[in-house]
Design an enzyme around this catalytic site. Structure first.
Site, PDB file in Angstrom:
ATOM      1  N   ASP A  62      -2.329  43.333  53.881  1.00 32.96           N
ATOM      2  CA  ASP A  62      -3.694  43.723  54.195  1.00 32.96           C
ATOM      3  C   ASP A  62      -3.687  44.719  55.348  1.00 32.96           C
ATOM      4  O   ASP A  62      -2.809  44.685  56.221  1.00 32.96           O
ATOM      5  CB  ASP A  62      -4.524  42.503  54.600  1.00 32.96           C
ATOM      6  N   ARG A  63      -4.685  45.568  55.383  1.00 33.27           N
ATOM      7  CA  ARG A  63      -4.764  46.611  56.414  1.00 33.27           C
ATOM      8  C   ARG A  63      -4.606  46.067  57.842  1.00 33.27           C
ATOM      9  O   ARG A  63      -3.871  46.645  58.648  1.00 33.27           O
ATOM     10  CB  ARG A  63      -6.085  47.380  56.277  1.00 33.27           C
TER      11      ARG A  63
END
Length: 223
Positions: A62-63
């Site tokens: 995830d970012r």
């Protein structure tokens, strides 16, 4: 000043780098930069490649998550590594700093089995259990390593690769990850959340030897 990317492992078939928190994995969205293109650009410049650089994206973080990311440098390696991730034969270890909210963390390794439903892109996922079987099955093991001042360091071994399963799973037990406001955290944390991909262990796509890659980052000093 630390040079980017930080290369953790590389040979003719693979390259593993340290992903900073806040950097998306691939093009899309509003960010002008992403890890895939940054590593491609680095290889092109370093190796003086005249044409396009192939780089296979075989898994994702995830970012807001930091840590070890593995790319394939050939299509054959990409196919074989993707199959390992799909079959869950890659061993992954994460560390997280969580809020305890005054709760006493359980001792020893815990197994968490839930069902994940992702309703909208970019939104939080919904977890269900107690006999409910909607969504994708998500399984992970976790263990509290140490606790101090309402925070705890947790080691996580995901046995499936579902979206947000670590973030949603820990939050469902009353231990949201620091900085993860999407799942109930009340504290800010640097540029992302306090979830870090510590290591990967997998079968090399050509030599068949076991490869272990470890991050240079460490959350343990923050508690």
């Amino acid at each position: 000043m630390v040079k980017f990317p930080v290369i953790l492992y590389e040979d003719n078939h693979l390259i593993a780098v340290e992903k900073p928190a806040g950097l998306p994995m691939e093009p899309g969205g509003k960010s002008p930069k992403n890890l895939l293109d940054e590593v491609k650009s680095f290889i092109k410049t370093r190796d003086h490649k005249p044409g396009r650089v192939f780089l296979g994206l075989v898994h994702r973080l995830d970012r807001p998550v930091s840590g070890v990311v593995l790319f394939a440098k050939t299509s054959k390696a990409a196919a074989r590594l993707s199959a390992q991730f799909r079959l869950h034969t890659v061993e992954k270890i994460y560390h997280a700093l969580v809020e305890t909210g005054g709760s006493v963390p359980p001792k020893g390794w815990q197994t968490l089995e839930q069902f994940i439903t992702k309703e909208e892109p970019g939104k939080c996922v919904r977890v269900s259990e107690n006999g409910e079987s909607k969504g994708q099955k998500a399984v992970m093991k976790f263990c509290f390593l140490k606790e101090r001042h309402g925070k705890a360091l947790v080691e996580i071994k995901p046995l499936t690769g579902r979206p947000h399963q670590i973030r949603a799973g820990l939050s469902s037990r009353g231990f949201p990850i620091l900085g993860d406001g999407l799942y109930g955290s009340t504290e800010a944390y640097n540029k992302g959340i306090a979830l870090h991909a510590m290591s990967l262990s997998f079968e090399h796509p050509t030599t068949k030897e076991r490869v272990y890659i470890e991050s240079v980052g460490d959350l343990s000093e923050q508690i």
